[in-house]
Design an enzyme around this catalytic site. Structure first.
Site, mmCIF file in Angstrom:
data_model
loop_
_atom_site.group_PDB
_atom_site.id
_atom_site.type_symbol
_atom_site.label_atom_id
_atom_site.label_comp_id
_atom_site.label_asym_id
_atom_site.label_seq_id
_atom_site.Cartn_x
_atom_site.Cartn_y
_atom_site.Cartn_z
ATOM 1 N N GLY A 32 12.992 -13.894 -4.624
ATOM 2 C CA GLY A 32 13.365 -14.883 -5.622
ATOM 3 C C GLY A 32 12.367 -16.019 -5.723
ATOM 4 O O GLY A 32 11.158 -15.853 -5.527
ATOM 5 N N SER A 33 12.866 -17.202 -5.983
ATOM 6 C CA SER A 33 12.004 -18.340 -6.313
ATOM 7 C C SER A 33 11.194 -18.884 -5.136
ATOM 8 O O SER A 33 10.314 -19.720 -5.338
ATOM 9 C CB SER A 33 12.843 -19.473 -6.922
ATOM 10 O OG SER A 33 13.374 -19.075 -8.169
#
Length: 572
Positions: free
Chosen positions: A290-291
């Site tokens: 993810g981020s």
């Protein structure tokens, strides 16, 4: 007459002298013969005995012929960096039988079952009726079990003292320390590592003598390990997740100070250790992170020299490529500066950062950071990351914000170490290592200025009032910085907005980072009805709790004078 007598006397004397000398020679010859025969017989027996011993040494033991010597092979203690025992040998008794001496197998089993009710009747009966000279019945009994079986007085049963591995901390460091089998041989974790370094050969040759085996020190701090294990266990319950984990790395040396993943197992009773949900998710699990990957995307763009901290990126509209549309979660709908792309975690902005570098440059940078190659460390259980076989623009765009490639949480933390320590990538180690030793094998992967910029961005993202998603990880006095990561998981071939893998990547203190901490929470549920389940609400608080409790033990002094807003570093 006198002359004749003298002649006869001389003749007799000469005659007698010859006879006596001959007797002496005959007697001496017989003695030498007997001595030679005795020596011949002695050396013959000695040679035969030696030959038999050599034959027995190289002969494969028959099944059921008795316990092999390696059963009682010793192992060195495993200790933490402060000398606290993580694993040690203790003496235990194992039950064997001599089937040829068993009078009534049925009666023997019935009596034995009163002490060992879980015994397999059919298997034990076949052993006792096998007629073999030796069979194991139960390895590693408790003292109480041994005493009760002795009181049964079953003819043909006996005990052998063996070595058993004991782990005082139970499951606290199970995935790091690992396991041994019933023969005291390492089969996972650092137990297997030390076998592979020559211990197994010493055991096989009978040279693993306890007094000669010095303790093996690991890099972990058992006090901090306990904190990490405790916090992720609480997170597992608090957020109703299927798994949770965390790792702490020394940013100056690459040493693993603590690492844990739950659900786990108790190495003292590892009946469920091989269940698939018990794997070490930090090192042996791969995930779309993810981020947290946006840390590397931003660092890549800065390190390319094509953008700086004042650069802007158009995030007004979604990006459409092929059948995919890239949108922001709670997007601002405007042009964003590079720091805003980071703290607002803009997918669109990250995609444009990657576009500046290009597809080949993007892939090369992630390999340079060690995110796409199997990590090199002592722990045997490490997974291989995955990436597209052929990178296209759509892959570069989605990977820029953490989808489309999978890596391990450990490698993500290792890459973050390089982003905050001045730009040096070093392989993680579970053994003590000095800063000088680490730097001797480190590789510069980003410029020092890029690292300084990332330290600023991490601190900005965890500063209250900045709008950053990492504010819940902040700990007063310890200058924590970090980046959230909320990745949608694939369910039935499609990304699901309700099933997430959350992570938070942090470092502290940000003015001169000493440690990197990464936490993961797999498939968390909202803590309360109506709440969200993003990483800022679960993975970040886990990091907060770990740092709050562990920082004093790690010798990091709080400094409340630096609790101001971070200053923008120069881009020159």
């Amino acid at each position: 007459m006198i002359g004749n007598w003298r002649k006869r006397s001389q003749s007799t004397a000469l005659s007698s002298g010859i006879v006596v000398d001959g007797q002496r020679k005959t007697t001496g010859g017989r003695s030498r013969t007997r001595l030679l025969m005795t020596m011949t017989v002695f050396f013959g027996l000695y040679a035969a005995l030696t030959s038999r011993l050599v034959h027995l040494a190289v002969l494969e033991p028959e099944e059921g012929a008795g316990p092999q010597s390696r059963v009682t092979a010793s192992r060195p203690d495993l200790v933490d960096r402060n000398g606290e025992v993580l694993a040690t040998d203790i003496k235990t008794a194992s039950l064997f039988a001599e089937p040829r001496r068993i009078v009534d197998a049925d009666e023997a089993i019935e009596k034995l079952a009163t002490v060992l009710p879980d015994i397999n009747y059919e298997q034990t009966y076949n052993k006792l009726k096998s007629g073999a000279g030796f069979v194991w019945l139960r390895r590693q009994l408790t003292p109480a079990q041994q005493a009760e079986i002795m009181n049964l007085g079953i003819p043909g049963f006996g005990f052998r003292t063996e070595k058993r591995r004991f782990y005082p901390g139970g499951s606290t460091a199970a995935h790091i320390v690992g396991l041994v089998n019933v023969d005291n041989q390492g089969i996972s974790g650092m137990e297997k590592y030390i076998d592979d370094q020559g211990l197994a050969d010493l055991q096989a040759s009978g040279l693993a003598i306890p007094r000669d085996l010095k303790p093996v020190a690991l890099s972990i701090d058992l006090r901090v390990q306990h904190i990490v294990h405790d916090e992720i266990t609480r997170a597992l319950e608090r957020y109703h997740a299927i798994a949770a984990g965390a790792v702490i790395l020394n940013a100056k040396t690459g040493e693993v100070i603590a690492m844990a993943s739950v659900p786990d197992f108790d190495p003292n009773n590892p009946f469920n250790a091989h269940e698939k949900d018990r794997l070490n998710r930090i090192a042996a699990g791969t995930y779309e992170m993810g981020s947290t990957i946006k840390s590397f995307t931003t660092a890549m763009a800065l390190d390319s020299g094509k953008v700086d901290m004042n650069s802007t990126f158009d995030a007004r509209r979604p990006i459409t490529i092929g059948r995919q549309t890239i949108r922001d979660f709670h997007g601002k709908g405007r042009v964003l500066t590079l720091p805003e792309v980071f703290i607002y975690s803009s997918n669109i902005g990250s995609a444009r950062e990657a576009d500046v570098v290009g597809i080949d440059g993007h892939r090369e940078f992630l390999h340079r950071m060690g995110l796409l190659d199997r990590v090199k460390t002592e722990l045997p259980e490490t997974a291989r990351p995955s990436e597209p076989k052929t990178w296209k623009k759509v892959h570069s765009i989605t990977i820029s914000f953490g989808h489309g490639m999978s890596t391990t949480p450990l490698q993500t933390a290792v890459g973050a170490v390089a982003l905050v320590n001045g730009g040096f990538l070093m392989n993680p180690t579970f053994l003590p290592r000095t800063e000088a030793e680490a730097m001797a094998n480190a590789t510069r992967v980003v410029h020092a200025q890029t690292s300084a910029s990332m330290r600023y961005l991490y601190k900005l993202n965890a500063t209250k009032g900045s709008g950053g998603s990492g504010a819940r990880a902040a700990v007063p006095g310890y200058r924590v910085g970090g980046k959230t990561g909320t990745a949608e998981k694939v369910v039935n071939g499609r990304y699901s907005s309700d099933v997430r893998f959350n992570a938070f990547l942090a470092a502290f203190p940000m003015d001169d980072p000493q440690y990197v901490v990464l936490s993961i929470v797999d498939e968390p549920k909202p803590e309360k009805p109506g709440m969200a389940a993003t990483s800022g609400l679960n993975a970040a608080p886990v990091v907060h709790n770990i740092i709050r409790r562990a920082a004093p033990l790690l010798g990091v002094q709080p400094d409340f004078r630096l609790e101001e807003e971070p200053l923008l570093v120069s881009s020159q």
